[in-house]
Design a protein around this motif. Structure first.
Motif, PDB file in Angstrom:
ATOM      1  N   VAL A  25       0.874  -1.176   0.000  1.00  0.00           N
ATOM      2  CA  VAL A  25       0.000   0.000   0.000  1.00  0.00           C
ATOM      3  C   VAL A  25       0.909   1.222   0.000  1.00  0.00           C
ATOM      4  O   VAL A  25       1.766   1.373   0.873  1.00  0.00           O
ATOM      5  N   PHE A  26       0.734   2.056  -1.018  1.00  0.00           N
ATOM      6  CA  PHE A  26       1.524   3.266  -1.158  1.00  0.00           C
ATOM      7  C   PHE A  26       0.743   4.427  -0.560  1.00  0.00           C
ATOM      8  O   PHE A  26      -0.458   4.564  -0.820  1.00  0.00           O
ATOM      9  N   THR A  27       1.411   5.249   0.222  1.00  0.00           N
ATOM     10  CA  THR A  27       0.805   6.467   0.749  1.00  0.00           C
ATOM     11  C   THR A  27       1.421   7.635  -0.005  1.00  0.00           C
ATOM     12  O   THR A  27       2.635   7.851   0.051  1.00  0.00           O
ATOM     13  N   PHE A  28       0.572   8.360  -0.744  1.00  0.00           N
ATOM     14  CA  PHE A  28       0.994   9.520  -1.522  1.00  0.00           C
ATOM     15  C   PHE A  28       0.615  10.770  -0.739  1.00  0.00           C
ATOM     16  O   PHE A  28      -0.540  10.935  -0.361  1.00  0.00           O
ATOM     17  N   THR A  29       1.577  11.647  -0.501  1.00  0.00           N
ATOM     18  CA  THR A  29       1.330  12.852   0.274  1.00  0.00           C
ATOM     19  C   THR A  29       1.602  14.083  -0.589  1.00  0.00           C
ATOM     20  O   THR A  29       2.644  14.185  -1.227  1.00  0.00           O
ATOM     21  N   TRP A  30       0.625  14.993  -0.584  1.00  0.00           N
ATOM     22  CA  TRP A  30       0.736  16.291  -1.229  1.00  0.00           C
ATOM     23  C   TRP A  30       0.412  17.339  -0.173  1.00  0.00           C
ATOM     24  O   TRP A  30      -0.674  17.302   0.414  1.00  0.00           O
ATOM     25  N   ASN A  31       1.330  18.260   0.076  1.00  0.00           N
ATOM     26  CA  ASN A  31       1.154  19.277   1.123  1.00  0.00           C
ATOM     27  C   ASN A  31       0.716  18.604   2.423  1.00  0.00           C
ATOM     28  O   ASN A  31       1.456  17.824   2.978  1.00  0.00           O
ATOM     29  N   ASP A  32      -0.501  18.879   2.881  1.00  0.00           N
ATOM     30  CA  ASP A  32      -0.969  18.303   4.145  1.00  0.00           C
ATOM     31  C   ASP A  32      -1.983  17.185   3.960  1.00  0.00           C
ATOM     32  O   ASP A  32      -2.603  16.740   4.923  1.00  0.00           O
ATOM     33  N   SER A  33      -2.199  16.743   2.728  1.00  0.00           N
ATOM     34  CA  SER A  33      -3.174  15.668   2.514  1.00  0.00           C
ATOM     35  C   SER A  33      -2.474  14.429   1.982  1.00  0.00           C
ATOM     36  O   SER A  33      -1.413  14.512   1.358  1.00  0.00           O
ATOM     37  N   SER A  34      -3.072  13.271   2.254  1.00  0.00           N
ATOM     38  CA  SER A  34      -2.488  12.039   1.743  1.00  0.00           C
ATOM     39  C   SER A  34      -3.592  11.094   1.294  1.00  0.00           C
ATOM     40  O   SER A  34      -4.731  11.168   1.759  1.00  0.00           O
ATOM     41  N   GLU A  35      -3.235  10.235   0.350  1.00  0.00           N
ATOM     42  CA  GLU A  35      -4.135   9.222  -0.190  1.00  0.00           C
ATOM     43  C   GLU A  35      -3.373   7.909  -0.227  1.00  0.00           C
ATOM     44  O   GLU A  35      -2.162   7.887  -0.485  1.00  0.00           O
ATOM     45  N   LYS A  36      -4.100   6.814  -0.026  1.00  0.00           N
ATOM     46  CA  LYS A  36      -3.487   5.488  -0.075  1.00  0.00           C
ATOM     47  C   LYS A  36      -3.955   4.749  -1.327  1.00  0.00           C
ATOM     48  O   LYS A  36      -5.122   4.826  -1.691  1.00  0.00           O
ATOM     49  N   ALA A  37      -3.016   4.042  -1.945  1.00  0.00           N
ATOM     50  CA  ALA A  37      -3.326   3.232  -3.120  1.00  0.00           C
ATOM     51  C   ALA A  37      -2.629   1.886  -2.989  1.00  0.00           C
ATOM     52  O   ALA A  37      -1.456   1.818  -2.614  1.00  0.00           O
ATOM     53  N   GLN A  38      -3.356   0.840  -3.298  1.00  0.00           N
ATOM     54  CA  GLN A  38      -2.831  -0.526  -3.277  1.00  0.00           C
ATOM     55  C   GLN A  38      -2.176  -0.829  -4.622  1.00  0.00           C
ATOM     56  O   GLN A  38      -2.782  -0.593  -5.669  1.00  0.00           O
ATOM     57  N   LEU A  39      -0.960  -1.336  -4.592  1.00  0.00           N
ATOM     58  CA  LEU A  39      -0.322  -1.829  -5.812  1.00  0.00           C
ATOM     59  C   LEU A  39      -1.006  -3.154  -6.135  1.00  0.00           C
ATOM     60  O   LEU A  39      -0.916  -4.107  -5.358  1.00  0.00           O
ATOM     61  N   VAL A  40      -1.732  -3.220  -7.248  1.00  0.00           N
ATOM     62  CA  VAL A  40      -2.505  -4.427  -7.551  1.00  0.00           C
ATOM     63  C   VAL A  40      -1.890  -5.271  -8.655  1.00  0.00           C
ATOM     64  O   VAL A  40      -2.184  -6.462  -8.757  1.00  0.00           O
ATOM     65  N   ASP A  41      -1.017  -4.689  -9.462  1.00  0.00           N
ATOM     66  CA  ASP A  41      -0.394  -5.462 -10.531  1.00  0.00           C
ATOM     67  C   ASP A  41       0.873  -4.746 -10.984  1.00  0.00           C
ATOM     68  O   ASP A  41       0.895  -3.522 -11.087  1.00  0.00           O
ATOM     69  N   MET A  42       1.911  -5.542 -11.255  1.00  0.00           N
ATOM     70  CA  MET A  42       3.149  -4.968 -11.750  1.00  0.00           C
ATOM     71  C   MET A  42       3.857  -5.987 -12.622  1.00  0.00           C
ATOM     72  O   MET A  42       3.998  -7.145 -12.242  1.00  0.00           O
ATOM     73  N   THR A  43       4.276  -5.545 -13.801  1.00  0.00           N
ATOM     74  CA  THR A  43       5.082  -6.351 -14.700  1.00  0.00           C
ATOM     75  C   THR A  43       6.359  -5.561 -14.962  1.00  0.00           C
ATOM     76  O   THR A  43       6.301  -4.425 -15.459  1.00  0.00           O
ATOM     77  N   GLU A  44       7.493  -6.139 -14.599  1.00  0.00           N
ATOM     78  CA  GLU A  44       8.792  -5.462 -14.678  1.00  0.00           C
ATOM     79  C   GLU A  44       9.005  -4.781 -16.025  1.00  0.00           C
ATOM     80  O   GLU A  44       8.864  -5.403 -17.088  1.00  0.00           O
TER      81      GLU A  44
END
Length: 127
Positions: free
Chosen positions: A45-64
């Motif tokens: 789960v990636f937490t992306f932060t911009w200024n004072d707010s943050s959003e979480k996103a799940q890495l669901v698929d990755m192909t190198e």
């Protein structure tokens, strides 16, 4: 059912797929252009932060060196944002394909936001 619809953006990139992939798939790379700060936990789960707010996103698929798909934790299951790296068979150029969801009336604004972020990405990778 979500009111948002899928839209796709394509950007030619002057860099190798492996270098581009690092900027799309790692917290350090994404923190260079996508958000002010990016962290990843053990459950991908990636937490992306911009200024004072943050959003979480799940890495669901990755192909190198090919694609990375994230799902915003608070979004409907069928929505995601994805980075794909393609090679043009005609020009052999690397193409960054972004897939995202937005309400129809917001696609233009979201596209402008992506274009601003992609300019920052290209500046960071020297493309």
């Amino acid at each position: 059912m979500s009111k948002k619809q899928l839209y796709t953006l394509e950007y030619p990139v002057r860099c190798s797929p492996s270098i581009l992939f690092e900027f799309l798939s790692t917290p350090a790379g994404l923190g260079e252009w996508f958000a002010d700060k990016v962290d990843e936990n053990k459950e991908h789960v990636f937490t992306f932060t911009w200024n004072d707010s943050s959003e979480k996103a799940q890495l669901v698929d990755m192909t190198e060196n090919k694609s990375v798909r994230f799902h915003w934790v608070d979004a409907p299951k069928e929505e995601y944002f994805e980075f794909e790296i393609e090679k043009s068979e005609v020009t052999n150029q690397t193409i960054l394909v972004i897939k995202d969801f937005a309400e129809k009336k917001e696609i233009k604004d979201q596209t402008q936001l992506w274009e601003y972020q992609i300019k920052d990405l290209f500046h960071r990778i020297g493309a």
